[in-house]
Design an enzyme around this catalytic site. Sequence first.
Site, PDB file in Angstrom:
ATOM      1  N   HIS A   1      28.088  24.774  32.932  1.00 21.42           N
ATOM      2  CA  HIS A   1      28.137  23.343  32.648  1.00 21.42           C
ATOM      3  C   HIS A   1      28.758  22.555  33.847  1.00 21.42           C
ATOM      4  CE1 HIS A   1      29.060  19.591  30.689  1.00 21.42           C
ATOM      5  NE2 HIS A   1      30.379  19.518  31.200  1.00 21.42           N
TER       6      HIS A   1
ATOM      7  N   ASP B   1      33.066  15.245  18.191  1.00 21.02           N
ATOM      8  CA  ASP B   1      33.190  14.565  19.486  1.00 21.02           C
ATOM      9  C   ASP B   1      32.360  13.374  19.671  1.00 21.02           C
ATOM     10  OD1 ASP B   1      33.691  14.631  22.407  1.00 21.02           O
ATOM     11  OD2 ASP B   1      31.382  15.070  22.678  1.00 21.02           O
TER      12      ASP B   1
ATOM     13  N   ARG C   1      37.545   6.303  21.820  1.00 16.72           N
ATOM     14  CA  ARG C   1      38.254   6.661  23.151  1.00 16.72           C
ATOM     15  C   ARG C   1      37.817   5.505  24.060  1.00 16.72           C
ATOM     16  NH1 ARG C   1      36.896  11.970  25.060  1.00 16.72           N
ATOM     17  NH2 ARG C   1      37.807  11.497  26.797  1.00 16.72           N
TER      18      ARG C   1
ATOM     19  N   SER D   1      36.357  17.309  24.337  1.00 15.95           N
ATOM     20  CA  SER D   1      35.211  16.748  24.334  1.00 15.95           C
ATOM     21  C   SER D   1      34.127  17.688  24.896  1.00 15.95           C
ATOM     22  CB  SER D   1      35.119  15.395  25.088  1.00 15.95           C
ATOM     23  OG  SER D   1      33.675  14.846  25.066  1.00 15.95           O
TER      24      SER D   1
ATOM     25  N   LYS E   1      31.320  21.099  22.744  1.00 18.51           N
ATOM     26  CA  LYS E   1      29.737  21.066  22.922  1.00 18.51           C
ATOM     27  C   LYS E   1      29.395  22.288  23.491  1.00 18.51           C
ATOM     28  CE  LYS E   1      29.411  17.144  25.059  1.00 18.51           C
ATOM     29  NZ  LYS E   1      30.762  16.336  24.775  1.00 18.51           N
TER      30      LYS E   1
END
Length: 450
Positions: free
Chosen positions: A82, A161, A168, A183, A187
């Site tokens: 990621h 999330d 947020r 967050s 995922k």
Amino acid sequence: MRFVDLICKKREGGELSDEEIREMIADYVSGTIPDYQMSSMLMAIFFNGMSDRELTTMTMAMRDSGDIVDLTSIPGVKVDKHSTGGVGDKTTLIIGPIVAACGIPVAKMSGRGLGFTGGTVDKWESIPGYQTALSEETFFKAVREHGISLVGQSGDLAPADKALYALRDVTGTVESIPLIASSIMSKKLAAGADKIVLDVTVGTGAFMQEYDRAKELAKRMVAIGNGAGKETVAMLTDMNEPLGYAIGNNLEVKEAIDMLHGEGPEDLKEICYALAGMMISLASNDDSKVSADDESVWGKHLSYEQGVELAKKRIEDGSAWEKFKEVVKNQGGDLDYIENPEKFPVAACSGELKASGDGYISWINTMDFGLAAGMLGAGRAKKDDVIDMSAGIIMKKKIGDRVSKGDVIATLHAASDDMIGSAISHLENGAYRLSDEKPDLPKLIYEVIR
């Protein structure tokens, strides 16, 4: 305990119990806790932070709020990668085939671009016919049979999330490192990989522009991953200039094709080999997958450096390129474009950003180049915007290069001259700086966080 008591507890710097955190997430998703109370809790977290235990528990509760991808039916160790985002980041298109060519299954779900960062799914979809929306059954079948499938995110992953991020965004708590970490990792953990490599970018084109904050984010995400039982490693990489030369969807695909042929920019090579090498190393350290097959990495306990060398070998022997073609063909992409990149659509208009004086390029505002690419049609300002797959920017000069007044720094491509004019005006307003002295070149890999 009433939720207002938990708000006060966190406001005063106290730690929430695992049970309190799980109940908080469940009640917020169900609508029992109203937005105004959760806003207060988010602000308390913003100012007082969370311990690693609290953060791991909250992330797991967010993960468990929706679908969880179960990859256990796919043999082998699944390693996910990621990136926290950047400009010109086409690494997944290259790393996926490299790792799969080592016999490591790649079951990768990616997102679309929004704002100044490009989306991997958009880049795949710039290949005519390539399908990023597959059923779970087809997705798993592709990985089992071909060792790789690269698709868009599907299912309802971590709905907590989505709800918390929307809150947020309107309560001034987006920048909280614990909330960013939970967050991202909720995922990633829901995506089902066994191990995770995080590319945490730093610099003018990164979500975290300051090194200390990027490092803190990396450390918190690694702690969450390891706390959740998933071996996680973060690499802090440079984003003080676009990665490679191409910015924009089919432009980046063509650069990825160059890289898979052993060509292309040196900075892109170094980052791809580093990330792929780390993924290979993590996969090789699983003794449960030992195989007699010499091409398999299971149980070989390769170091990171050995992983990098194996990644290079898979480019040199052509197996990564063959794997790239295999995944494109299997997901409906037209191989004629892959084997003959000059067939990709070309934007109707082009223009040039020219140097305003003499000197060395000493600094680049990478975000400005990402925003300019969006102005050309290569990105989205809103989720439903339509992307021009041929639009974008090709960098001709980067940090450390000497230019004379009038030299071309970048070539811009778009559907109209007006779009190009606007983007050039944007870039001329401080997107780069010149100096008399040659600057030090940016370090590409700053640190590894384990």
